[in-house]
Design a protein around this motif. Structure first.
Motif, PDB file in Angstrom:
ATOM      1  N   ALA A 162       1.499  10.835 -11.313  1.00 45.89           N
ATOM      2  CA  ALA A 162       2.036   9.689 -11.832  1.00 45.89           C
ATOM      3  C   ALA A 162       3.239   9.198 -10.968  1.00 45.89           C
ATOM      4  O   ALA A 162       3.938   8.383 -11.320  1.00 45.89           O
ATOM      5  CB  ALA A 162       2.778  10.102 -13.100  1.00 45.89           C
ATOM      6  N   ALA A 163       3.022   9.539  -9.486  1.00 44.49           N
ATOM      7  CA  ALA A 163       4.074   8.879  -8.489  1.00 44.49           C
ATOM      8  C   ALA A 163       3.609   7.242  -8.500  1.00 44.49           C
ATOM      9  O   ALA A 163       4.687   6.682  -8.364  1.00 44.49           O
ATOM     10  CB  ALA A 163       3.783   9.729  -7.192  1.00 44.49           C
ATOM     11  N   GLY A 164       2.517   6.991  -8.470  1.00 44.93           N
ATOM     12  CA  GLY A 164       1.933   5.722  -8.278  1.00 44.93           C
ATOM     13  C   GLY A 164       2.407   4.837  -9.522  1.00 44.93           C
ATOM     14  O   GLY A 164       2.781   3.961  -9.425  1.00 44.93           O
TER      15      GLY A 164
ATOM     16  N   ALA B 265       9.407  11.224  -9.582  1.00 45.68           N
ATOM     17  CA  ALA B 265       8.286  11.480 -10.436  1.00 45.68           C
ATOM     18  C   ALA B 265       7.722  12.918  -9.729  1.00 45.68           C
ATOM     19  O   ALA B 265       7.032  13.705 -10.508  1.00 45.68           O
ATOM     20  CB  ALA B 265       7.441  10.430 -10.536  1.00 45.68           C
ATOM     21  N   THR B 266       7.773  12.903  -8.375  1.00 47.33           N
ATOM     22  CA  THR B 266       7.110  14.273  -7.807  1.00 47.33           C
ATOM     23  C   THR B 266       7.826  15.502  -7.894  1.00 47.33           C
ATOM     24  O   THR B 266       7.559  16.527  -7.573  1.00 47.33           O
ATOM     25  CB  THR B 266       6.709  13.826  -6.413  1.00 47.33           C
ATOM     26  OG1 THR B 266       8.117  13.926  -5.569  1.00 47.33           O
ATOM     27  CG2 THR B 266       6.176  12.579  -5.891  1.00 47.33           C
ATOM     28  N   THR B 267       9.126  15.059  -8.276  1.00 47.93           N
ATOM     29  CA  THR B 267      10.268  16.386  -8.105  1.00 47.93           C
ATOM     30  C   THR B 267       9.843  17.256  -9.757  1.00 47.93           C
ATOM     31  O   THR B 267      10.676  18.319  -9.639  1.00 47.93           O
ATOM     32  CB  THR B 267      11.521  16.200  -8.131  1.00 47.93           C
ATOM     33  OG1 THR B 267      11.887  15.291  -9.039  1.00 47.93           O
ATOM     34  CG2 THR B 267      11.573  15.319  -6.713  1.00 47.93           C
TER      35      THR B 267
ATOM     36  N   ILE C  33       0.813  -1.184  -0.052  1.00 47.87           N
ATOM     37  CA  ILE C  33       0.032  -0.012  -0.061  1.00 47.87           C
ATOM     38  C   ILE C  33       0.938   1.234  -0.125  1.00 47.87           C
ATOM     39  O   ILE C  33       1.746   1.649   1.001  1.00 47.87           O
ATOM     40  CB  ILE C  33      -0.972  -0.144   1.208  1.00 47.87           C
ATOM     41  CG1 ILE C  33      -1.768  -1.284   1.052  1.00 47.87           C
ATOM     42  CG2 ILE C  33      -1.939   1.321   1.136  1.00 47.87           C
ATOM     43  CD1 ILE C  33      -2.804  -1.513   1.874  1.00 47.87           C
ATOM     44  N   THR C  34       0.883   2.127  -0.861  1.00 50.08           N
ATOM     45  CA  THR C  34       1.661   3.294  -1.092  1.00 50.08           C
ATOM     46  C   THR C  34       0.931   4.367  -0.508  1.00 50.08           C
ATOM     47  O   THR C  34      -0.140   4.445  -0.237  1.00 50.08           O
ATOM     48  CB  THR C  34       1.805   3.576  -2.614  1.00 50.08           C
ATOM     49  OG1 THR C  34       0.697   4.003  -3.130  1.00 50.08           O
ATOM     50  CG2 THR C  34       2.570   2.548  -3.411  1.00 50.08           C
ATOM     51  N   LEU C  35       1.846   5.254   0.387  1.00 53.39           N
ATOM     52  CA  LEU C  35       1.077   6.266   1.412  1.00 53.39           C
ATOM     53  C   LEU C  35       1.820   7.693   1.061  1.00 53.39           C
ATOM     54  O   LEU C  35       1.833   8.414   2.261  1.00 53.39           O
ATOM     55  CB  LEU C  35       1.542   5.825   2.745  1.00 53.39           C
ATOM     56  CG  LEU C  35       1.061   4.184   3.239  1.00 53.39           C
ATOM     57  CD1 LEU C  35       1.755   4.004   4.655  1.00 53.39           C
ATOM     58  CD2 LEU C  35      -0.397   4.169   3.414  1.00 53.39           C
ATOM     59  N   GLY C  36       2.020   7.806  -0.522  1.00 56.08           N
ATOM     60  CA  GLY C  36       2.638   9.177  -0.685  1.00 56.08           C
ATOM     61  C   GLY C  36       3.836   9.423   0.097  1.00 56.08           C
ATOM     62  O   GLY C  36       4.830   8.618   0.219  1.00 56.08           O
TER      63      GLY C  36
ATOM     64  N   GLY D 264      10.707   0.988  -6.370  1.00 59.40           N
ATOM     65  CA  GLY D 264       9.950   1.719  -6.913  1.00 59.40           C
ATOM     66  C   GLY D 264       9.515   3.024  -6.257  1.00 59.40           C
ATOM     67  O   GLY D 264       9.014   3.910  -6.666  1.00 59.40           O
ATOM     68  N   MET D 265       9.920   2.904  -4.659  1.00 63.96           N
ATOM     69  CA  MET D 265       9.676   4.233  -3.830  1.00 63.96           C
ATOM     70  C   MET D 265      10.609   5.129  -4.577  1.00 63.96           C
ATOM     71  O   MET D 265      10.075   6.542  -4.424  1.00 63.96           O
ATOM     72  CB  MET D 265       9.845   3.888  -2.414  1.00 63.96           C
ATOM     73  CG  MET D 265       8.931   2.980  -2.081  1.00 63.96           C
ATOM     74  SD  MET D 265       9.094   2.536  -0.327  1.00 63.96           S
ATOM     75  CE  MET D 265       9.297   4.253   0.411  1.00 63.96           C
ATOM     76  N   ALA D 266      11.723   4.886  -4.696  1.00 64.06           N
ATOM     77  CA  ALA D 266      12.699   6.063  -5.341  1.00 64.06           C
ATOM     78  C   ALA D 266      12.051   6.663  -6.670  1.00 64.06           C
ATOM     79  O   ALA D 266      12.151   7.833  -7.023  1.00 64.06           O
ATOM     80  CB  ALA D 266      13.995   5.559  -5.559  1.00 64.06           C
TER      81      ALA D 266
END
Ligand code: ADP
Length: 315
Positions: free
Chosen positions: A251-253, A284-286, A221-224, A277-279
């Motif tokens: 598109a982070a997910g 992607a958020t930057t 479960i991804t939590l931002g 995946g987390m990296a």
């Protein structure tokens, strides 16, 4: 040796985005400042993310018989995604029509068009074509639910590891879950599917149990900005996020799932795949936008290595 490729069954669109100082009121026309035409769709985004992460990648999907077809095909090819399993159908290419104002507020009308023509027969044919080259199949829910469920079953039976990002969230038949090796919802998707409101690690753990009870082997479960929670029958583990300065979380997910799938296909262990995946999600958020913000393997390597030196989490 297991094949190192990734197959993605899913949607592909052209994202037509108009930028204006403010969004028009109902019935009003405003003058805009810019328009962009960019490859989009969750399937295409995951495929680009997997290819940029270094995996040989095939997208299984449908485009129309119109000028937008060339835009999406050339964008996919230029990012290294194989287009041999993309069919041109006698319809129009899917379009996401997006409006963004100066504060970043947006609204979207996503019209699937050709994406609705992807059929179970096409999926079967494509799985036969890639099963010797790919060991991981990525799925999301912007195609017909029936086709997505069929893809999960057919791919699992063909020996592929099925990773499902249940986005946009919608109810799925119980019979699909045992074919899903890894499910990767964000907080709101996990909440919508399980009925557990996910607000922290503890509630995420309860939502994860819902998936495991139905036969999923691994709930991720991804939590931002709070990272990700990984739950298997053997182990529960919280991975804190990589610290970054986000400008646009779109598109982070997709970055997460694509890079995670590429790492699994490369034969890396699950914890390393989660970190990669987390990296990718953090990176992607930057950058603004969806597919243009997806990081490449080198950027992921650098972020993972930098962090491993700080906290000793190197595999
Ligand atoms: P989605 O885009 O589907 O809502 P998330 O926002 O949960 O998905 O992002 C997926 C992953 O990307 C997270 O698990 C996390 O590792 C990373 N990520 C997302 N937002 C941030 C952030 N603000 N800071 C650091 N990492 C982030």
């Amino acid at each position: 040796m297991r094949p190192q490729g990734v197959a993605v069954v899913g949607s592909v669109t052209v994202d037509v985005t108009a930028f204006s100082r403010r969004l028009p009121r109902r019935g009003e026309t405003v003058l805009g400042d810019d328009v962009t035409l960019v490859l989009g769709g969750k399937g295409a985004n995951q495929a680009v993310a997997a290819a940029r992460a270094g995996a040989p990648t095939w997208l299984v999907g449908c485009v129309g018989d119109d000028p937008f077809r060339e835009i999406v095909l050339s964008a996919l090819r230029s990012q290294g995604v194989a287009s041999s399993e993309i069919r041109s159908v006698g319809n129009r290419t899917g379009v996401a029509h997006i409006r963004v104002d100066a504060s970043g507020e947006n609204d979207i009308v996503m019209t699937p068009l050709a994406n609705s023509d992807l059929s179970t027969d096409m999926v079967d044919e494509s799985i036969r074509a890639v099963r010797d080259k790919a060991s991981v199949l990525l799925l999301q829910l912007e195609i017909r639910t029936e086709v997505a469920c069929h893809a999960a079953e057919a791919a699992a039976r063909a020996g592929l590891t099925v990773v499902l990002d249940p986005a946009p969230a919608q109810p799925l038949p119980d019979r699909v879950w045992p074919y899903v090796a890894v499910v990767t919802p964000n907080e709101s998707e996990a909440g919508a599917l399980t009925g557990v409101e996910v607000v922290d690690v503890e509630s995420a753990e309860r939502a994860a149990a819902w998936f495991l009870d139905r036969g999923v082997r691994h709930a991720l479960i991804t939590l931002g900005a709070a990272g990700a929670l990984s739950v298997t029958p053997e182990r529960t583990r919280h991975f804190p996020a990589y610290p970054v300065d986000p400008v646009d979380t779109t598109a982070a997910g997709d970055a997460f799932t694509g890079a995670f799938g590429a790492a699994l296909a490369a034969g890396l262990d699950t914890d390393t795949a989660i970190r990669r995946g987390m990296a990718a999600g953090a990176l992607a958020t930057t950058l603004p936008g969806a597919s243009p913000s997806l990081p490449d393997r080198k950027a992921v390597d650098e972020l993972v290595d930098r962090h491993a030196i700080v906290d000793g989490s190197a595999p």
